[in-house]
Design an enzyme around this catalytic site. Structure first.
Site, PDB file in Angstrom:
ATOM      1  N   PRO A   9     -36.694 -42.341  55.267  1.00  0.00           N
ATOM      2  CA  PRO A   9     -37.647 -41.341  55.750  1.00  0.00           C
ATOM      3  C   PRO A   9     -38.336 -40.540  54.637  1.00  0.00           C
ATOM      4  O   PRO A   9     -37.708 -40.180  53.653  1.00  0.00           O
ATOM      5  CB  PRO A   9     -36.785 -40.403  56.608  1.00  0.00           C
ATOM      6  CG  PRO A   9     -35.380 -40.671  56.222  1.00  0.00           C
ATOM      7  CD  PRO A   9     -35.338 -42.113  55.777  1.00  0.00           C
ATOM      8  N   ASN A  10     -39.621 -40.348  54.850  1.00  0.00           N
ATOM      9  CA  ASN A  10     -40.508 -39.544  53.994  1.00  0.00           C
ATOM     10  C   ASN A  10     -40.861 -40.214  52.674  1.00  0.00           C
ATOM     11  O   ASN A  10     -41.686 -39.703  51.917  1.00  0.00           O
ATOM     12  CB  ASN A  10     -39.915 -38.137  53.738  1.00  0.00           C
ATOM     13  CG  ASN A  10     -39.664 -37.397  55.031  1.00  0.00           C
ATOM     14  OD1 ASN A  10     -40.591 -37.255  55.826  1.00  0.00           O
ATOM     15  ND2 ASN A  10     -38.433 -36.979  55.276  1.00  0.00           N
ATOM     16  N   ARG A  17     -45.932 -36.402  48.202  1.00  0.00           N
ATOM     17  CA  ARG A  17     -44.886 -35.471  48.618  1.00  0.00           C
ATOM     18  C   ARG A  17     -44.204 -34.823  47.407  1.00  0.00           C
ATOM     19  O   ARG A  17     -43.815 -35.541  46.472  1.00  0.00           O
ATOM     20  CB  ARG A  17     -43.866 -36.317  49.382  1.00  0.00           C
ATOM     21  CG  ARG A  17     -42.527 -35.714  49.579  1.00  0.00           C
ATOM     22  CD  ARG A  17     -41.515 -36.768  50.013  1.00  0.00           C
ATOM     23  NE  ARG A  17     -40.319 -36.100  50.441  1.00  0.00           N
ATOM     24  CZ  ARG A  17     -39.118 -36.667  50.476  1.00  0.00           C
ATOM     25  NH1 ARG A  17     -38.964 -37.916  50.115  1.00  0.00           N
ATOM     26  NH2 ARG A  17     -38.084 -35.973  50.870  1.00  0.00           N
ATOM     27  N   TYR A  22     -40.606 -35.789  42.946  1.00  0.00           N
ATOM     28  CA  TYR A  22     -40.640 -37.249  43.128  1.00  0.00           C
ATOM     29  C   TYR A  22     -41.741 -37.948  42.324  1.00  0.00           C
ATOM     30  O   TYR A  22     -41.846 -39.171  42.381  1.00  0.00           O
ATOM     31  CB  TYR A  22     -40.794 -37.577  44.614  1.00  0.00           C
ATOM     32  CG  TYR A  22     -39.643 -37.043  45.449  1.00  0.00           C
ATOM     33  CD1 TYR A  22     -38.358 -37.544  45.285  1.00  0.00           C
ATOM     34  CD2 TYR A  22     -39.836 -36.017  46.381  1.00  0.00           C
ATOM     35  CE1 TYR A  22     -37.297 -37.051  46.027  1.00  0.00           C
ATOM     36  CE2 TYR A  22     -38.783 -35.516  47.136  1.00  0.00           C
ATOM     37  CZ  TYR A  22     -37.517 -36.034  46.945  1.00  0.00           C
ATOM     38  OH  TYR A  22     -36.466 -35.543  47.682  1.00  0.00           O
ATOM     39  N   ASN A  71     -32.865 -46.731  49.241  1.00  0.00           N
ATOM     40  CA  ASN A  71     -33.032 -45.279  49.161  1.00  0.00           C
ATOM     41  C   ASN A  71     -33.170 -44.798  50.601  1.00  0.00           C
ATOM     42  O   ASN A  71     -34.251 -44.898  51.200  1.00  0.00           O
ATOM     43  CB  ASN A  71     -34.255 -44.895  48.330  1.00  0.00           C
ATOM     44  CG  ASN A  71     -34.345 -43.384  48.140  1.00  0.00           C
ATOM     45  OD1 ASN A  71     -33.646 -42.626  48.811  1.00  0.00           O
ATOM     46  ND2 ASN A  71     -35.205 -42.940  47.237  1.00  0.00           N
ATOM     47  N   ALA A  74     -32.938 -38.710  53.264  1.00  0.00           N
ATOM     48  CA  ALA A  74     -31.996 -37.732  53.803  1.00  0.00           C
ATOM     49  C   ALA A  74     -30.903 -38.370  54.667  1.00  0.00           C
ATOM     50  O   ALA A  74     -29.828 -37.781  54.845  1.00  0.00           O
ATOM     51  CB  ALA A  74     -32.747 -36.666  54.601  1.00  0.00           C
ATOM     52  N   GLU A  95     -27.151 -47.976  46.295  1.00  0.00           N
ATOM     53  CA  GLU A  95     -27.811 -46.738  46.762  1.00  0.00           C
ATOM     54  C   GLU A  95     -28.624 -46.160  45.613  1.00  0.00           C
ATOM     55  O   GLU A  95     -28.102 -46.024  44.507  1.00  0.00           O
ATOM     56  CB  GLU A  95     -26.722 -45.742  47.198  1.00  0.00           C
ATOM     57  CG  GLU A  95     -27.276 -44.385  47.606  1.00  0.00           C
ATOM     58  CD  GLU A  95     -26.166 -43.397  47.972  1.00  0.00           C
ATOM     59  OE1 GLU A  95     -25.164 -43.790  48.613  1.00  0.00           O
ATOM     60  OE2 GLU A  95     -26.324 -42.214  47.596  1.00  0.00           O
ATOM     61  N   HIS A  97     -31.506 -43.038  44.287  1.00  0.00           N
ATOM     62  CA  HIS A  97     -32.273 -41.811  44.494  1.00  0.00           C
ATOM     63  C   HIS A  97     -33.189 -41.593  43.307  1.00  0.00           C
ATOM     64  O   HIS A  97     -32.776 -41.805  42.160  1.00  0.00           O
ATOM     65  CB  HIS A  97     -31.337 -40.600  44.657  1.00  0.00           C
ATOM     66  CG  HIS A  97     -30.418 -40.776  45.813  1.00  0.00           C
ATOM     67  ND1 HIS A  97     -30.840 -40.659  47.118  1.00  0.00           N
ATOM     68  CD2 HIS A  97     -29.114 -41.128  45.867  1.00  0.00           C
ATOM     69  CE1 HIS A  97     -29.823 -40.916  47.923  1.00  0.00           C
ATOM     70  NE2 HIS A  97     -28.768 -41.214  47.191  1.00  0.00           N
ATOM     71  N   ARG A 104     -29.425 -30.664  42.768  1.00  0.00           N
ATOM     72  CA  ARG A 104     -30.194 -30.054  43.865  1.00  0.00           C
ATOM     73  C   ARG A 104     -29.255 -29.356  44.857  1.00  0.00           C
ATOM     74  O   ARG A 104     -28.120 -29.060  44.521  1.00  0.00           O
ATOM     75  CB  ARG A 104     -31.072 -31.128  44.509  1.00  0.00           C
ATOM     76  CG  ARG A 104     -32.050 -31.760  43.498  1.00  0.00           C
ATOM     77  CD  ARG A 104     -32.930 -32.811  44.123  1.00  0.00           C
ATOM     78  NE  ARG A 104     -33.812 -32.225  45.139  1.00  0.00           N
ATOM     79  CZ  ARG A 104     -34.503 -32.950  46.037  1.00  0.00           C
ATOM     80  NH1 ARG A 104     -34.421 -34.271  46.022  1.00  0.00           N
ATOM     81  NH2 ARG A 104     -35.269 -32.351  46.922  1.00  0.00           N
TER      82      ARG A 104
HETATM   83  C1  DQA Z   1     -33.902 -38.819  47.767  1.00  0.00           C
HETATM   84  C2  DQA Z   1     -32.955 -37.611  47.757  1.00  0.00           C
HETATM   85  C3  DQA Z   1     -32.657 -37.171  49.176  1.00  0.00           C
HETATM   86  O1  DQA Z   1     -31.789 -36.046  49.158  1.00  0.00           O
HETATM   87  C4  DQA Z   1     -33.931 -36.774  49.890  1.00  0.00           C
HETATM   88  O2  DQA Z   1     -33.671 -36.422  51.222  1.00  0.00           O
HETATM   89  C5  DQA Z   1     -34.982 -37.811  49.816  1.00  0.00           C
HETATM   90  C6  DQA Z   1     -35.164 -38.542  48.564  1.00  0.00           C
HETATM   91  C7  DQA Z   1     -34.312 -39.223  46.347  1.00  0.00           C
HETATM   92  O3  DQA Z   1     -34.819 -40.341  46.202  1.00  0.00           O
HETATM   93  O4  DQA Z   1     -34.183 -38.456  45.394  1.00  0.00           O
HETATM   94  O5  DQA Z   1     -35.751 -38.008  50.745  1.00  0.00           O
HETATM   95  O6  DQA Z   1     -33.207 -39.910  48.342  1.00  0.00           O
END
Ligand code: DQA
Length: 139
Positions: A9-10, A17, A22, A71, A74, A95, A97, A104
């Site tokens: 998501p996102n 964003r 990011y 990735n 959240a 995994e 990020h 954070r």
């Molecule tokens: C993320 C870190 C997550 O906490 C966050 O919700 C994201 C992006 C990252 O790539 O740093 O959406 O996965």
């Protein structure tokens, strides 16, 4: 070699964003670079904002591909269902990020998924995806 990248998501809004966290590169541009860097690897890409669709994709490719770079955004911090899907498939999952989640908010410090993954890469910006691909090449 077949590697599936899955963004949750996102992450469709990368480049737009929260650029200070990011970066300002969209994922499509980054994906072109990755494919140029690894011409011998079939790199597949999927993005969804929907938890169940991420699970469906893991089921779909999780018995045929050599690796998954995930990735989960959240959902990393909340999704027992995605954790179960990772455990259910044969393909190893890394995994990733973009941000260093440990620098954070505290709720980003825990991962529901990590224990079912081959490993975790966090905090190297978009390069986190390339490092995850490298981890499949050293085996
Ligand atoms: C993320 C870190 C997550 O906490 C966050 O919700 C994201 C992006 C990252 O790539 O740093 O959406 O996965």
């Amino acid at each position: 070699m077949k590697i599936q990248i899955i963004n949750g998501p996102n992450l469709n809004l990368l480049g737009v964003r929260e650029k200070s966290i990011y970066g300002d590169t969209g994922f499509d541009t980054y994906l072109e670079n990755l494919r140029e860097l690894y011409p011998n690897i079939d790199i597949y890409y999927y993005q969804s904002n929907v938890e169940g669709e991420i699970i469906n994709k893991l089921h779909e490719i999780g018995f045929s591909h050599d690796g998954v770079v995930l990735n989960a955004g959240a959902y990393t911090h909340t999704s027992i269902a995605i954790a179960d899907a990772i455990a259910a498939i044969n393909t190893p999952v890394v995994e990733v990020h973009i941000s260093n989640v440990y620098k954070r908010e505290e709720f980003r410090h825990s991962s529901m998924l990590a224990a079912n993954c081959k490993g975790v890469i966090a905090g190297f910006g978009m390069d986190s995806y390339r490092l995850a691909i490298e981890s499949f090449l050293i085996d």
